[in-house]
Design a protein around this motif. Structure first.
Motif, mmCIF file in Angstrom:
data_model
loop_
_atom_site.group_PDB
_atom_site.id
_atom_site.type_symbol
_atom_site.label_atom_id
_atom_site.label_comp_id
_atom_site.label_asym_id
_atom_site.label_seq_id
_atom_site.Cartn_x
_atom_site.Cartn_y
_atom_site.Cartn_z
ATOM 1 N N ARG A 145 0.830 -1.208 0.000
ATOM 2 C CA ARG A 145 0.000 0.000 0.000
ATOM 3 C C ARG A 145 0.864 1.257 0.000
ATOM 4 O O ARG A 145 1.965 1.275 0.547
ATOM 5 C CB ARG A 145 -0.924 0.007 1.218
ATOM 6 C CG ARG A 145 -1.917 -1.151 1.253
ATOM 7 C CD ARG A 145 -2.897 -0.991 2.409
ATOM 8 N NE ARG A 145 -3.746 0.182 2.231
ATOM 9 C CZ ARG A 145 -4.891 0.182 1.550
ATOM 10 N NH1 ARG A 145 -5.309 -0.927 0.967
ATOM 11 N NH2 ARG A 145 -5.609 1.279 1.442
ATOM 12 N N ILE A 175 1.838 4.655 1.410
ATOM 13 C CA ILE A 175 1.728 5.313 2.706
ATOM 14 C C ILE A 175 1.641 6.825 2.537
ATOM 15 O O ILE A 175 0.802 7.496 3.135
ATOM 16 C CB ILE A 175 2.929 4.954 3.609
ATOM 17 C CG1 ILE A 175 3.034 3.433 3.769
ATOM 18 C CG2 ILE A 175 2.795 5.624 4.968
ATOM 19 C CD1 ILE A 175 1.831 2.785 4.406
ATOM 20 N N THR A 176 2.514 7.372 1.689
ATOM 21 C CA THR A 176 2.510 8.815 1.447
ATOM 22 C C THR A 176 3.302 9.104 0.188
ATOM 23 O O THR A 176 4.087 8.267 -0.283
ATOM 24 C CB THR A 176 3.121 9.577 2.646
ATOM 25 O OG1 THR A 176 2.938 10.986 2.461
ATOM 26 C CG2 THR A 176 4.607 9.289 2.793
ATOM 27 N N LEU A 230 4.969 7.170 10.302
ATOM 28 C CA LEU A 230 3.786 6.859 9.484
ATOM 29 C C LEU A 230 3.334 5.420 9.656
ATOM 30 O O LEU A 230 2.146 5.125 9.604
ATOM 31 C CB LEU A 230 4.101 7.117 7.999
ATOM 32 C CG LEU A 230 4.205 8.587 7.565
ATOM 33 C CD1 LEU A 230 4.885 8.695 6.215
ATOM 34 C CD2 LEU A 230 2.800 9.208 7.511
ATOM 35 N N THR A 231 4.294 4.502 9.829
ATOM 36 C CA THR A 231 3.950 3.081 9.844
ATOM 37 C C THR A 231 4.011 2.459 11.230
ATOM 38 O O THR A 231 3.478 1.375 11.438
ATOM 39 C CB THR A 231 4.893 2.286 8.922
ATOM 40 O OG1 THR A 231 6.230 2.330 9.452
ATOM 41 C CG2 THR A 231 4.904 2.857 7.514
#
Length: 320
Positions: free
Chosen positions: A220, A222-223, A311-312
């Motif tokens: 996916r 993320i950014t 972020l993760t």
């Protein structure tokens, strides 16, 4: 698949792009935009879906869902018109081991229907020179090191002027000097107007050479955005060098600094500033007032690795 309308100034664009293998989503609903003229870093741990995405963009495999445009044209339907304008090095070069490096490039060039055979020798010589393989041009490819093979693969992508250059882990197998040379070449190509799409699991590599980046994890997105903006939203870490770590930790904790770590080897205490950080000058004064001998005091700029962890919630495991 519903095609996306082309966006001006964008050379790669995907909408809901997905690829499933035996019930597992290798790429899950990818919406990506690569600006024209950028050096775009496609960043993620090994196994995050980067190479699968690139193979779909280049028309090598069909997506399970979603759509993609490269140079404004739908892929893979427009492969014949798009790919002559794209140079690519994906999953390492495919070489004839019994041929010399130069002869391998001649074969690559001869397979290009748009290549003028009258200027082939000059193109091959120029490509070898750009990647530093002129001296090894007559050596058989099977005797090349991994790094030399990687350079030769990059040379094959540079035989013709390209609007877009797609590189999958281009510094794989290179020594530090070779890595610096490839980074310099990427910058040079970008200065000449080529958009470079560079896949890597090396955060440092992306920070050094890329203007924009996207971060993938477990298939996916993320950014994505300008590299400077990706880490701008992440707070840096406070660093205090001192022979008095216990008192330093006490004072910093009292001023809201969290995640405090003491490194006895560097005599350094680091910590995460609160969302509303105290004035750094006042914080330094508080340490001195408490008798802490401050030998170094500063804020380390947040890196892409800091942004990835934020972020993760996990480390950047390149073996994953």
């Amino acid at each position: 698949m519903t095609p996306v309308a082309p966006t001006p100034g964008v050379v790669i664009e995907t909408s809901g792009l997905a690829k499933q293998y035996r019930g597992t989503l290798a790429v899950d609903g990818l919406d990506l935009q690569v600006p024209r003229g950028s050096v775009f870093g496609f960043l993620g741990p090994n196994g995050s879906g980067k190479t699968t995405t690139i193979r779909m963009l280049m028309g090598l495999i069909e997506p399970t869902a979603g759509s993609a445009r490269v140079l404004g044209r739908p892929m893979p339907r427009s492969s014949r018109s798009v790919l002559p304008k794209v140079g690519a090095l994906i999953e390492g070069p495919a070489l004839y081991g019994f041929l010399s490096g130069q002869d391998n490039l001649i074969r690559y060039d001869a397979a290009d229907p748009t290549a003028d055979p009258r200027t082939r020798k000059a193109r091959v010589g120029s490509a070898l020179d750009r990647v530093g393989l002129t001296a090894a041009a007559g050596k058989k490819a099977k005797a090349y090191s991994l790094g030399m093979k990687q350079r030769l693969g990059l040379a094959s992508a540079l035989l013709q002027p390209r609007e877009l250059l797609v590189l999958d882990e281009p510094t794989n197998g290179l020594d530090p000097q070779g890595m610096r040379e490839i980074r310099a070449l990427v910058r040079e190509l970008a200065d000449d107007g080529t958009t470079v799409f560079l896949s890597s699991h090396l955060l440092d590599e992306i920070e050094q050479v890329c203007t924009h980046a996207a971060v993938m994890a477990r298939g996916r997105l993320i950014t994505q955005g300008p590299v400077a903006e990706l880490s701008a939203g992440t707070r840096g870490r406070l660093e205090v060098t001192t022979p008095d770590p216990v008192e330093t930790v006490r004072v910093l904790a009292a001023h809201g600094v969290t995640d405090l770590v003491t490194d006895p080897h560097t005599a350094q205490v680091t910590g995460e500033l609160p969302a509303e950080p105290p004035d750094l000058a006042e914080l330094n004064a508080a340490l001195v007032a408490a008798g802490v001998r401050v030998r170094g005091f500063g804020l380390r700029r947040a890196s892409l690795e800091d942004a990835f962890v934020a972020l993760t919630g996990e480390g950047f495991d390149v073996a994953g």
